[in-house]
Design a protein around this motif. Sequence first.
Motif, mmCIF file in Angstrom:
data_model
loop_
_atom_site.group_PDB
_atom_site.id
_atom_site.type_symbol
_atom_site.label_atom_id
_atom_site.label_comp_id
_atom_site.label_asym_id
_atom_site.label_seq_id
_atom_site.Cartn_x
_atom_site.Cartn_y
_atom_site.Cartn_z
ATOM 1 N N LYS A 45 69.013 39.488 75.202
ATOM 2 C CA LYS A 45 68.849 39.275 73.762
ATOM 3 C C LYS A 45 68.017 38.032 73.459
ATOM 4 O O LYS A 45 67.313 37.995 72.456
ATOM 5 N N TYR A 151 61.269 30.653 71.417
ATOM 6 C CA TYR A 151 61.724 31.998 71.070
ATOM 7 C C TYR A 151 63.247 32.078 71.146
ATOM 8 O O TYR A 151 63.915 32.592 70.242
ATOM 9 N N GLU A 154 64.924 30.438 68.201
ATOM 10 C CA GLU A 154 64.810 31.249 66.987
ATOM 11 C C GLU A 154 65.813 32.394 66.999
ATOM 12 O O GLU A 154 66.464 32.676 65.984
ATOM 13 N N VAL A 155 65.954 33.078 68.129
ATOM 14 C CA VAL A 155 66.907 34.183 68.233
ATOM 15 C C VAL A 155 68.331 33.677 68.061
ATOM 16 O O VAL A 155 69.133 34.281 67.349
ATOM 17 N N GLN A 157 69.310 31.084 66.397
ATOM 18 C CA GLN A 157 69.498 30.784 64.978
ATOM 19 C C GLN A 157 69.779 32.061 64.192
ATOM 20 O O GLN A 157 70.650 32.091 63.327
ATOM 21 N N ASN A 158 69.045 33.114 64.486
ATOM 22 C CA ASN A 158 69.251 34.386 63.784
ATOM 23 C C ASN A 158 70.627 34.975 64.070
ATOM 24 O O ASN A 158 71.226 35.603 63.204
ATOM 25 N N ILE A 159 71.141 34.786 65.275
ATOM 26 C CA ILE A 159 72.455 35.316 65.644
ATOM 27 C C ILE A 159 73.574 34.477 65.034
ATOM 28 O O ILE A 159 74.512 35.007 64.443
ATOM 29 N N ASN A 161 73.294 31.512 62.900
ATOM 30 C CA ASN A 161 73.098 30.790 61.651
ATOM 31 C C ASN A 161 72.013 31.473 60.821
ATOM 32 O O ASN A 161 71.032 30.837 60.437
ATOM 33 N N PRO A 162 72.175 32.764 60.518
ATOM 34 C CA PRO A 162 71.076 33.492 59.871
ATOM 35 C C PRO A 162 70.788 33.078 58.435
ATOM 36 O O PRO A 162 69.675 33.248 57.972
ATOM 37 N N LYS A 163 71.760 32.491 57.740
ATOM 38 C CA LYS A 163 71.575 32.175 56.325
ATOM 39 C C LYS A 163 70.936 30.821 56.089
ATOM 40 O O LYS A 163 70.318 30.589 55.073
ATOM 41 N N GLN A 164 71.106 29.915 57.014
ATOM 42 C CA GLN A 164 70.687 28.535 56.773
ATOM 43 C C GLN A 164 69.988 27.967 57.994
ATOM 44 O O GLN A 164 70.524 27.990 59.082
ATOM 45 N N LEU A 165 68.825 27.438 57.824
ATOM 46 C CA LEU A 165 68.104 26.800 58.915
ATOM 47 C C LEU A 165 67.790 25.368 58.520
ATOM 48 O O LEU A 165 66.636 24.992 58.364
#
Length: 189
Positions: A45, A151, A154-155, A157-159, A161-165
């Motif tokens: 993943k 990369y 980024e992945v 973060q998406n898994i 903490n998808p709402k807030q960066l």
Amino acid sequence: MSRIQGISELAQPLMRTYQLQTSLWLPQPREQIFDFFSDPKNLEKITPPWLRFEIVSPTELAVGPGTRIDYRLRVRGLPFRWQSEITVWEPPTRFVDQQTRGPYQVWIHEHTFSEHEGGTIAGDNVVYAVPGGKLVQKLFVAPDLDRIFHYRHEVLQNIFNPKQLQPIEHGGAIVLAFKAAFVKSGHQG
């Protein structure tokens, strides 16, 4: 000094080693982050698709000291087989995987997990040596590792903490944004 830096210093007289260090804050409990990283299935993943990474070993492994995991991947189009062994296993704070077969002369990857501000700082400390020396490191390996770990962050973060960066500061460094430092034989510079 971490234990992995001591390994780098032992390897120094034999070959030139490099060190990659990254850290990323994730808003989840340490145990959850450790469990994610210690499950071999999750490697696919968080590995970039251009590496065509595939786990060859059974993915339902009981991971611990001595566990060996076999992979296939492509680096710049060239096929490689990679085997890593778990050499240190200290849930939920750290584990170390070491390449026993693969494209690097040395690859020792320490994963650390520390609690911070209601979440977890996931750290990577990789000591490695490359065939072809400094030129191959500078022109190919360092840029490739930078892209791969960017990369991966980024992945993650998406898994997790998808709402807030939003970046946070930890010890004077922004840890949510990708941060990588290449170090020769455990020394900055």
